[in-house]
Design a protein around this motif. Structure first.
Motif, mmCIF file in Angstrom:
data_model
loop_
_atom_site.group_PDB
_atom_site.id
_atom_site.type_symbol
_atom_site.label_atom_id
_atom_site.label_comp_id
_atom_site.label_asym_id
_atom_site.label_seq_id
_atom_site.Cartn_x
_atom_site.Cartn_y
_atom_site.Cartn_z
ATOM 1 N N HIS A 146 -24.158 -2.545 -2.939
ATOM 2 C CA HIS A 146 -23.940 -1.482 -3.921
ATOM 3 C C HIS A 146 -23.703 -0.173 -3.180
ATOM 4 N N PRO B 144 -17.669 6.036 -2.467
ATOM 5 C CA PRO B 144 -17.469 4.590 -2.301
ATOM 6 C C PRO B 144 -17.336 4.194 -0.831
ATOM 7 N N ASP C 294 -25.740 6.233 -7.677
ATOM 8 C CA ASP C 294 -24.327 6.593 -7.717
ATOM 9 C C ASP C 294 -24.081 8.078 -7.505
ATOM 10 N N SER D 74 -20.166 -3.715 -5.538
ATOM 11 C CA SER D 74 -19.769 -2.595 -6.392
ATOM 12 C C SER D 74 -19.337 -1.420 -5.534
ATOM 13 N N ASN D 75 -18.237 -0.781 -5.939
ATOM 14 C CA ASN D 75 -17.755 0.473 -5.354
ATOM 15 C C ASN D 75 -17.354 0.335 -3.887
ATOM 16 N N SER E 147 -22.356 3.908 -3.459
ATOM 17 C CA SER E 147 -22.377 4.981 -4.439
ATOM 18 C C SER E 147 -20.982 5.205 -5.020
ATOM 19 N N SER E 148 -20.901 5.395 -6.331
ATOM 20 C CA SER E 148 -19.602 5.691 -6.935
ATOM 21 C C SER E 148 -19.127 7.089 -6.553
#
Length: 484
Positions: free
Chosen positions: A426, A432, A399, A456-457, A428-429
């Motif tokens: 997935h 995104p 992330d 996610s993200n 990265s936060s």
């Protein structure tokens, strides 16, 4: 350039007693093993050993030596070394056209044929504004080849090129650097306006089983050479060549522009207990305007991978077996140097029994991946068809990556997954994913049930066309070992 019919007539008329003849701007090469002079030389043991014939068993790294079979045609399997001898025991092997088995044994060191010098001579004399013809037959390649100053040349290959496997230390020490990740290559080809045609007859045999067994599952064994690298090439066309048992990656495109590679057949697999990892079909790097079409690939790693600083890449009509199919990456491995990949299309792809089908793998680095299309991807028994990760291999710092992945389309992605996950994404936060679009996604687990989609993200995920059934942690692996 002369008409093809005249060139073929010249090749047929070239005297078999000469290894290479030059007629105007045309160089015609005949395999040494078929010339009367070579046969006579072998019969009296007149060929002296050279540096390239150093016994790998005597080297510090202790490579095992594999000795060539007396018969030049491919054998059904490779001989294993006798314990402590460093030399392969004679084996009984059957060729497909034989009724009786053929006994293959070690060839005396002084009798080995090396066709490399006359091939390099042809490139030197006819590599600019010329034609190079390799006639039918078997060419034994015992030295590296650097042919990177070509210009306006047509290369016609009708024979089989066999790279030696009894001098692995030589290849590890002498193969040319291609800069990327410390990798090396056995043959570099480069320059401008180059056409290399195999007419469906050319075969490149890298004796890959020797390298697979030496590596013992190590993906990036130092010095293990790529078979053929397009290096600093502009306007390069490669067509109609078959690869069998490549040493490492089959091909690599680096620092090049306007490269077209069509009608290629690649097949590298292990017949021992060792993995054939890193036998990719091709990788592009620091290159643009690339066209790849009509390939068939069976390998132990990525079928086709688009790596850092690649742009305007179009890949179509490819069948991949036992591979990683179509991937962008890996990119972002060097945190001090950003990687950029953009304008890439993968379409009309078939993947069979592969790890993934349409995926993107990045490290927690810098740069971007954008404007990527996966279209009409059909597959059967694929471990995890759609996969995106910001932290490939380590699954750490997932992330914190600032490498942005944007504007990616998956269209008409259909087939069966090995387990119950159709997609694992997935992002990265810290950066995104944005501009993801999905349509025509139809993925079913091969053993029945409903496939999960883990995400996610992803910005604007609700309008992306993909319904996520749960989150995808950064530790979610590229390949699954069962249902989740």
């Amino acid at each position: 350039m002369w008409p093809a019919a005249i060139l073929l007539a010249l090749a047929a008329a070239a005297p078999a007693s000469a290894a290479m003849v030059k007629d105007g701007s045309t160089c015609i090469v005949t395999p040494l093993s078929t010339t009367p002079a070579a046969v006579a030389a072998r019969s009296i043991g007149a060929v002296a050993p050279t540096e390239r014939d150093l016994d790998p068993a005597d080297s510090p790294d202790g490579d095992s030596a594999l000795w060539a079979a007396q018969d030049p045609r491919p054998l059904g399997r490779y001989p294993r070394a006798e314990p402590g001898s460093g030399r392969a025991a004679p084996v009984v092997a059957r060729r497909v056209d034989d009724e009786d088995p053929v006994v293959a044994g070690p060839v005396p060191r002084q009798n080995r044929v090396d066709d490399t010098p006359q091939i390099l001579s042809a490139f030197s004399q006819c590599g600019k504004n010329g034609v190079i013809i390799l006639r039918e037959g078997t060419y034994y390649i015992r030295q590296v080849m650097d042919t990177t100053s070509l210009s306006n040349v047509s290369i016609e290959i009708y024979g089989t090129l066999v790279w030696s496997a009894d001098n692995l230390s030589y290849w590890r020490q002498k193969s040319f650097s291609v800069t990327y990740a410390g990798r090396q290559t056995a043959w570099r080809i480069g320059g401008r306006d180059i056409a290399m045609r195999g007419f469906g007859k050319a075969v490149f045999d890298g004796n890959g089983q020797a390298w697979i067994d030496l590596a013992r599952g190590q993906g990036n064994l130092d010095g293990r050479p790529i078979s053929l690298t397009v290096w600093q090439g502009t306007n390069v066309f490669i067509d109609g060549i078959t690869w069998r048992m490549a040493q490492f990656w089959h091909t690599f495109i680096a620092h090049s522009q306007n490269v077209t590679m069509t009608n290629l057949d690649m097949n590298t697999f292990s017949t021992s207990g060792q993995s054939s990892v890193n036998t990719d079909g091709t990788n592009t790097w620091n290159s643009k305007d690339i066209t790849i079409s009509n390939w068939t690939v069976k390998c132990g790693d990525d079928c086709i991978a688009v790596k850092g600083n690649s742009s305007n890449v179009h890949i179509s009509n490819v069948v991949c077996r036992e591979s990683g199919a179509m991937t962008v990456g890996s990119v972002g491995s060097n945190s001090n140097q950003p990687d950029y990949v953009e304008n890439v299309v993968f379409e009309n792809i078939t993947a069979i029994h592969s790890s993934n089908a349409a995926w993107i793998k990045t490290y927690p680095g810098r740069g971007y991946v954008r404007n990527i299309t996966f279209r009409n991807i059909r597959f059967e028994d694929v471990n995890q068809p759609i996969y995106v990760t910001s932290c490939i291999y380590s699954y750490q710092n997932c992330d914190s990556s600032r490498l942005a992945i944007t504007d990616v389309r998956w269209e008409n992605i259909t087939g069966t997954s090995r387990y119950n996950v159709a997609a694992g994404i997935h992002c990265s936060s810290a950066a995104p994913c944005d501009g993801f679009h999905f349509s025509g996604i139809d993925i079913k687990p091969k053993n029945g049930g409903t496939a999960k989609v883990l995400c996610s993200n992803i910005k604007n995920q609700a309008s992306s066309g993909l319904t996520c059934t749960g989150p995808c942690p950064g530790s979610h692996p590229q390949q699954l070992s069962g249902n989740v």
